[in-house]
Structure formats: structure tokens, C-alpha cells
Scaffold this motif. Structure first.
Motif: not given
Length: 506
Positions: A47-57, A412-416, A455-459
Motif C-alpha cells: 500500500l505504501t509503495k502503491s501510493i509512493l509511485f504517484f510522486e514519481g509521476q 517494482v520494489g516489492y519483494s526481492p 538506474p532509478n527504482v520506481h518504487i
């Protein structure tokens, strides 16, 4: 009839068991067991990461609390050519164009996620509301002039001919609009829906902003309905094939009216829906829900008025919604859904995951309405409970997060294990911090064609996803499977909030 229903129930039970669904015969109105040890995934983290994604957009001037540090300011002169302020908003996917149609839908679905499940989000609620507001602040700018909506910033064909960071882009920031002479009912009505839904998000926390949103939504919907026409006609060479309106504008008019009805409770919109519902509604075989087609979403949304508010005038939307549910049940008489061998709902090759996330959200939302009204769904004699709908939705979310044949998270960024080469300009090019020099249009393709991880992980970015056979090549050039988009993430925000709460993670 009874025997055929029994056979169907047996088939459905077997399908659930074979595909990893937990199947119980106890009280169907109980939620999932609230024990995190039984959870398939860390839904709170997702959930945290799904919302963070919008900041990268984000486009525009980034705020001091921007958490995605590899992104910087961009598009700071958007709209200047026409002497309007169109700075801000979201890039829809992996390019640098601001498309108003999918941006509005993204904002509507983010708002609906907060409306239905925001009370479960805890500390993530503020981040979700910030994501909504980044969209609505832009949509207010785009609708500042009466009977005019600025629906796109950027020339998509020229933008796609370059591989540039948003911070470097030097392609034309052309502005396109709809107005009385060149109408765009679908984008206008979707914008009205977004503003109306968002007004409910801010009703308690910012009343003045909420009032502004609903006032603008009312005006924009009047424009959409009065000057009817598709923006794909007047702006065809600019919006097609990227975001053509293939389903027409009737679904958006019904969807927009449904949101205004819910946000205002004004009988005028109920009357509009009653007068125009049959004309605007598509055939009940139309069970696709996404940025272009809103028919199913409108049915589910309107069913709440009947199920929860007991508005008999909208009783038909309960049966329409039930038909949609039955279309998803494997083996049901009306089932039209296709699933991969691994159990993923599969609608189409291009960006399939958007239909997975939007459908999962509708399942959980309709389950909520059914539970509150103590009602079920009947698929030609087979009773489907709210618990079953939650189980199916959880299965889809779990697949997305890694419970699939490839054991790969498509976030992206969730699990290994997750996609390393997503089709996204900003993520695939070195950041301004690490490479301050401008990367020219054609030079960027060296990075695009590279086999190296981004190079940039778009979490939090969720890609288009695997094919019909559960295969995913992880190729940057494969935009159909490897490109993320805001409208994939928006409905998932609500689903993840529900699942995180249900398993005691929030």
C-alpha cells in the motif's frame, strides 16, 4: 435446474481449491481472519509503495516533502503558449505527455479508493489524499475557463520519438483543448466525475476546497452534457491512438452523473440517471472497466444507492452489477472471463494489469455493499456471497504481488524479484543528481536499448504484466507488458488498504 446449480457450485468450488483460493462454508459475511500470520503478502508495505509511485509521476514544481528524490521539477512553462497555467498534474505512464482523459480517471479512482477504504489507511491516508490533490489541483487549472477544458499538454508523437527525462524534455509542449465548437463529452464528464469524487475526499478536512471541487464538477458536467461529441473526433491526430475514446462518451455521462448524484444527493442527478440511464448504458455483455470504459463502474457505484440507501428507483443496477459478477465466475452460465493458467484475469495483451486492479477494486467494493445490505449474488441459482468476491479479489492481488508461476512481483520494489527494466523514461535514465548534463533526445535511446537494469527504482510502479501464458520477458522495449501507468495503481490503492486492514497489518 437445482441439479445444474449443484453441478455449477461443485465446479466453482473445485476451481477455487485448484487455484489456491481459501474456501470456507462458515459465515459468508465475516471478513478475512485478522491475523497477519495468515496473510499471503505484506499488504501494508505494498500500500505504501502503491501510493509512493504517484510522486514519481508528478509534473510541475515538486514540493519540499517530495519523497522520490530522483525526480526533479519539470514542465514549468506548460500552458504558457496559450497564456494559461497548466503546470502540475501527472505523466500518465512512461512518457512525458499529460493526457487529461486517463489523468481524470486516475483521480476518480484514487478518490474512490479513499472514499471506500480511506478509513482503513491510517498514516497512509494523508499520502493518498495528497495524491488525489495533485490531480485535482491540475484539473481545476484545466477547467478554469467556462465551456473549455485543456485536455492534453505535449505532442505525443514527437514526445515518443525521444527518450528523455522529464527534466530535460525539449519536445513541443503543445496544448490541446475541447470547447463548444470542438466538444469532448467523455473527457469532460470524466473530469466532472474526478472533481465530484474528490470533493467527498476533502469534505471534512478542507471544506472550502471541497466546495470548489463540487462547484466546478457541476459546471463541467453541464458542459459535457450540453455540447455532446467525442474528443477523439476533433483531436484525433493528437489523442489517437494513445487515448482514443473507443467506447464512446455515453458511459462517461452516466458515470459523471452517478458521481455527482453521490457527492451532492441532488435529485436532479437521480432524475438525469433515470431519464438517460437506458440510453447511456451499454449492453450487459460489456464487462470491461478501465480508463476508457466506465459502464461497469457506473453500475457498481449506482448499486450502492439501492443496496445501502434503499433507493428503489435504482434497483436495476443491482441486477446489472450481479451480471458483471457472474461474468467473472469460472463455469457460471454467463461467465465470459478468461484466466491465465496461473489464475490471472486476462482481458487483453496491452496493459492487462489495469483490468486486474480495476476489477479487484470493484469486487471488494461490491462485496462491501452486499455485506452492508445482507444480500448476495445469484448466478442462475448459484449463490455467490460477499466473502467469495473478496476471495477472488485477493487472489488477483496476490498474483500481482508474486503468487504466480514466475514468483515475480509485478510491483517494482516489492519483494526481492520484480521487473528491472520497466518502460519508463525517468526511471531508465540517470537522474539529474548523478548525471547533471542534459541527455539529448536521440542519445537517450542508448539507455532505452540497454539490457542493464534501470538506474532509478520506481518504487510502487505496476507494469502491464504477463501474457496469457503467465510469461513476462522484462524487456524495456516491450511497452505492452513493461510500462507502468497511474490508472493501474489508482484502484489498487483501495484494495491494498482493505487487505492490509483485514489481515491486521494496519
Amino acid at each position: 435446474m437445482a441439479s445444474s446449480a449443484f453441478v455449477l457450485l461443485c465446479f466453482f468450488t473445485l476451481f477455487l481449491l485448484c487455484n489456491g483460493y481459501p474456501f470456507h462454508h462458515n459465515n459468508p459475511h465475516k471478513s478475512f481472519h485478522r491475523h497477519s500470520r495468515l496473510a499471503s503478502h505484506n499488504y501494508r508495505d505494498a500500500l505504501t509503495k502503491s501510493i509512493l509511485f504517484f510522486e514519481g509521476q508528478r509534473s510541475g514544481k515538486l514540493p519540499p516533502n517530495q519523497r522520490v528524490s530522483w525526480r526533479k521539477d519539470s514542465g514549468l512553462t506548460d500552458g504558457a503558449d496559450l497564456h494559461v497555467d497548466l503546470v502540475g498534474g501527472y505523466y500518465d505512464a512512461g512518457d512525458n505527455v499529460k493526457f487529461g482523459f486517463p489523468m481524470a480517471f486516475t483521480t476518480t479512482m484514487l478518490s474512490w479508493s479513499v472514499i471506500e477504504f480511506g478509513g482503513l489507511m491510517r498514516e497512509e491516508l494523508q499520502h493518498a489524499k495528497q495524491a488525489v490533490r495533485w490531480g485535482t489541483d491540475y484539473l481545476l487549472k484545466a477547467t478554469a475557463h467556462p465551456d473549455t477544458i485543456y485536455v492534453q499538454v505535449g505532442d505525443a508523437k514527437k514526445d515518443h520519438a525521444c527518450w528523455e527525462r522529464p527534466e530535460d524534455m525539449d519536445t513541443p509542449r503543445s496544448v490541446f483543448k475541447v470547447d463548444r465548437n470542438n466538444p469532448g463529452s467523455e473527457v469532460a464528464a470524466e473530469t466532472a466525475a474526478a472533481l465530484a469524487a474528490a470533493s467527498m475526499v476533502f469534505r471534512r478536512s478542507d471544506r472550502a476546497y471541497s466546495r470548489l471541487l463540487i462547484s466546478r464538477a457541476t459546471r463541467v458536467f453541464e458542459f459535457a452534457d450540453k455540447y455532446r461529441g467525442s474528443y477523439s473526433d476533433g483531436l484525433k491526430s493528437y489523442v489517437c491512438p494513445f487515448y482514443c475514446s473507443y467506447s464512446g462518451y455515453q458511459d462517461e455521462l452516466l458515470w459523471g452523473a452517478a458521481w455527482l448524484h453521490r457527492a451532492t444527493r441532488n435529485p436532479m442527478y437521480l432524475n438525469y440517471i433515470q431519464r438517460n440511464g437506458q440510453v447511456l448504458g451499454a449492453s450487459e455483455e460489456d464487462n470491461t472497466f478501465g480508463w476508457d470504459n466506465k459502464h461497469v463502474g457506473a453500475r457498481i457505484l449506482l448499486s450502492k444507492s439501492f443496496l445501502v440507501q434503499k433507493m428503489q428507483a435504482l434497483h436495476e443496477y443491482k441486477s446489472h452489477s450481479d451480471n458483471f459478477i457472474c461474468s467473472l465466475i469460472p463455469g457460471a452460465p454467463f461467465s465470459t472471463a478468461q484466466y491465465t493458467p496461473g489464475g490471472l484475469l486476462f482481458k487483453m495483451d496491452d496493459d492487462n494489469m489495469q483490468y486486474v486492479t480495476s476489477t479487484s477494486f470493484l469486487l471488494l467494493t461490491y462485496a462491501k455493499y452486499l455485506k452492508r445490505s445482507s444480500m448476495t449474488v445469484s448466478c442462475r441459482g448459484t449463490i455467490i456471497t460477499s466473502r467469495t468476491l473478496r476471495t477472488i479479489a485477493k487472489k488477483q492481488v496476490d498474483y500481482l504481488l508474486g503468487s504466480n508461476p514466475k514468483k515475480m512481483s509485478y510491483m517494482v520494489g516489492y519483494s526481492p524479484r520484480y521487473p528491472q527494466r520497466i518502460h519508463h523514461r525517468g526511471a531508465s535514465l540517470p537522474s539529474i543528481s548523478s548525471h547533471p548534463q542534459k541527455i539529448q533526445c536521440s542519445a537517450g535511446f542508448d539507455f532505452m536499448n540497454s539490457q542493464s537494469p534501470n538506474p532509478n527504482v520506481h518504487i510502487g510502479a505496476i507494469v502491464g504484466g504477463p501474457d496469457l501464458h503467465d510469461m513476462f520477458p522484462d524487456l524495456r522495449s516491450d511497452y505492452e507488458q513493461s510500462e507502468p501507468s497511474t490508472y493501474i495503481n489508482a484502484p489498487l490503492v483501495g484494495s491494498l488498504a482493505y487487505l492490509a486492514h483485514s489481515f491486521g497489518q494496519l
